[in-house]
Write an enzyme that holds these catalytic residues in place. Structure first.
Site: not given
Ligand code: GLA
Length: 392
Positions: A33, A35, A67, A121-122, A124, A171, A220
């Site tokens: 996470e 990283t 949407s 926004g969870s 995922l 992601d 973030y």
């Molecule tokens: C979000 C970002 C990813 C990653 C995670 C944390 O999901 O979109 O790129 O940095 O946070 O690991």
């Protein structure tokens, strides 16, 4: 779960045309996470919660977007895409279209109907699933051959420029490259990856705390900036160092005096987390669940104490899970400040786990959680009318 047929029929009613249908999965990250924007390692799994896009071409150069989640429609002129974030759901689609066009890929005008099953926004990967599904759909419609890695990079750029989050590649990459029954071990520097089989005796269970803290997006970008400042300070003494990925814990300790306390802790999380991902990949291959459990526990504590991206609800969910039978590991997953935990649970204890975690969390946090038993899913794909799927 939206059925293919329902989305097709809604599209036909809305646009009086026959659509093609695409879907891209959300993801849960097993370990690794924060990283990915440090050139490090991650281990996500694509999950069977999808963003669906129904699409048909138009004669002009407009994208007409609707949407189902927001009951809202927007038009985008492909010849005059306005730049920057507007804090609107359509930013992701507008952004991907703009970036693809900027790469010299000429897109047709199109009508799109979008339905997202990934909780928004969870943590995922709902935004990546939206970017990837719409990017893939637009490219398919244009008849442009799709390189999944290039598409994931384009989607990441869209998120930077049009949503304002300086996210890593995890992601978008897993939404493109997911594989059923597998996790993906990704080196985010070289983009080399390996699919790791998920043992059949384990279920991946996601627990949604049902809280979202507003600071997530700002914090973030702040974390990313803190890591960059750590790199600058370390690189002054270690000239080979380009990213935190290049440092070991001993490098950090030897140069600790050069870093402010907070930056030192941020770096310690990232550097130790990279080690944990590599160890977890071995443990998963060897089905060494005792080691996995330790690594996931350490990952959570490091995110909570050193990286400071957890919150009370996530900590409660993880602590409660750790006390339940058959749990091979529990930690927060995704960016943090709310969202979900990921749990590896012995298959035959899975039903009991779901009931108990929901009861216990509600008792301790005063909120009803959502619990999803996830199946590892394929990356983005077209859904054919018959219900069969094809891959690019
Ligand atoms: C979000 C970002 C990813 C990653 C995670 C944390 O999901 O979109 O790129 O940095 O946070 O690991």
């Amino acid at each position: 779960m939206v059925q293919d047929a329902e989305l097709r029929s809604n599209f036909e009613k809305l646009y009086q045309a026959r659509p093609r249908l695409y879907r891209a999965p959300g993801r849960v990250n097993l370990i690794g996470e924060h990283t990915d924007y440090n050139d490090g390692f991650v281990m996500p799994v694509a999950v069977d919660l999808y963003t669906w896009v129904a699409i048909a071409p138009r004669r002009d150069r407009k994208l007409v977007l609707h949407s189902q989640n927001y009951s809202d429609g927007v038009e985008v002129d492909l010849d005059r895409v306005s730049p920057g974030p507007r804090r609107h759901w359509s930013d992701y689609v507008r952004g991907v279209a703009a970036i693809l066009e900027r790469m010299g890929l000429r897109l047709p005008g199109a009508s799109l109907l979008i339905h997202g099953e990934v909780p928004i926004g969870s943590g995922l990967g709902s935004s990546a699933a939206l970017e990837v599904s719409s990017g893939y759909a637009l490219l398919s419609l244009a008849g442009i051959p799709i390189d999944r890695t290039q598409l994931s990079l384009a989607c990441q750029r869209a998120e930077h420029e049009f949503a304002g989050t300086r996210c890593g590649i995890m992601d978008q990459f897993i939404s493109c490259h997911g594989r059923s029954e597998h996790a993906l071990l990704l080196d985010t520097r070289s983009l080399a990856f390996e699919w790791l089989p998920l043992p059949s005796q384990v279920n991946v269970i996601v627990c949604n705390t049902m809280v979202k803290h507003n600071l997530a997006a700002d914090e973030y970008n702040t974390r990313r900036a803190e890591c960059e400042s750590g790199v600058r300070a370390l690189a002054a003494r270690l000239p080979e160092l380009r990213a935190l990925r290049d440092a070991g814990l001993s490098d950090l300790e030897e140069n600790a005096a050069a870093l402010p306390q907070k930056i030192y802790r941020r770096c310690r999380h990232v550097i130790s987390e990279n080690e944990r991902v590599k160890a977890a990949a071995c443990a998963l291959k060897e089905k060494n669940f005792a080691v996995l459990r330790c690594l996931m526990g350490e990952s959570h504590r490091s995110l909570r104490d050193d990286y400071e991206v957890s919150c009370r609800e996530l900590d409660v969910m993880v602590e409660l899970a750790a006390q339940l039978e058959g749990v091979y590991g529990a930690r927060m997953t995704g960016g943090g400040f709310g969202g979900c935990t990921v749990n590896l649970v012995r298959a035959e204890k899975s039903a009991q786990f779901q009931t108990r975690i929901a009861q216990e969390y509600e008792k301790h946090a005063g909120l009803k959680p959502e619990v999803y038993v996830c199946t590892a899913a394929e990356g983005v794909q077209e859904r054919l009318g018959t219900g069969e799927s094809i891959c690019a």
